[in-house]
Design a protein around this motif. Structure first.
Motif, PDB file in Angstrom:
ATOM      1  N   SER A  19       0.832  -1.199   0.000  1.00 23.55           N
ATOM      2  CA  SER A  19       0.000   0.000   0.000  1.00 23.55           C
ATOM      3  C   SER A  19       0.871   1.256   0.000  1.00 23.55           C
ATOM      4  CB  SER A  19      -0.893   0.006   1.246  1.00 23.55           C
ATOM      5  OG  SER A  19      -1.698   1.157   1.277  1.00 23.55           O
ATOM      6  N   LYS A  34      -6.450   0.606   0.899  1.00 23.39           N
ATOM      7  CA  LYS A  34      -7.664   0.366   0.103  1.00 23.39           C
ATOM      8  C   LYS A  34      -7.261   0.045  -1.322  1.00 23.39           C
ATOM      9  CE  LYS A  34     -10.701   3.335   2.747  1.00 23.39           C
ATOM     10  NZ  LYS A  34     -11.581   4.490   2.729  1.00 23.39           N
ATOM     11  N   VAL A  88     -13.455   2.322  -5.616  1.00 25.07           N
ATOM     12  CA  VAL A  88     -12.647   1.982  -4.436  1.00 25.07           C
ATOM     13  C   VAL A  88     -13.291   0.746  -3.827  1.00 25.07           C
ATOM     14  CG1 VAL A  88     -11.814   2.744  -2.194  1.00 25.07           C
ATOM     15  CG2 VAL A  88     -12.024   4.407  -4.061  1.00 25.07           C
ATOM     16  N   GLU A  93     -13.955  -1.858  -0.945  1.00 18.43           N
ATOM     17  CA  GLU A  93     -13.945  -1.844   0.531  1.00 18.43           C
ATOM     18  C   GLU A  93     -13.903  -3.257   1.057  1.00 18.43           C
ATOM     19  OE1 GLU A  93     -13.981   1.000   2.422  1.00 18.43           O
ATOM     20  OE2 GLU A  93     -14.177   2.336   0.729  1.00 18.43           O
TER      21      GLU A  93
END
Length: 94
Positions: free
Chosen positions: A42, A78, A92, A94
């Motif tokens: 990330s 994310k 996006v 989740e």
């Protein structure tokens, strides 16, 4: 309500509903599955990642095999689906 006020109300309601429609994207199942299965580090980013806006330059967009219309990135833990040509956020996860 006079005609002018009704016209303004109609325009505002129509604009609002089209904005909502633009944020709903149906992804091919294999795109979502592929992105969720990847072990990609990330990137930490101070700002907000917003659907319809490009990802920041510091974010690396990774290709998705056999899906030239989609790429992905992982930002602030994310997973983000991106249009690789424009670097615009499509969804996006989740």
């Amino acid at each position: 309500m006079n005609k002018f006020a009704m016209m303004i109300a109609t325009v505002l309601l129509t604009a609002g509903s089209s904005a909502i429609a633009q944020t709903t994207v149906v992804l091919p199942g294999e795109v979502r599955t592929y992105v969720l299965e990847q072990n990609t580090p990330s990137i930490q980013y101070e700002g907000e990642i917003v659907v319809g806006q490009p990802v920041p330059e510091v974010v690396e967009v990774h290709p998705i095999p056999d899906q030239p219309d989609y790429g992905y990135a992982v930002v602030n833990e994310k997973r983000v689906i991106v249009n690789p040509k424009t670097k615009t956020v499509v969804q996006v996860l989740e």
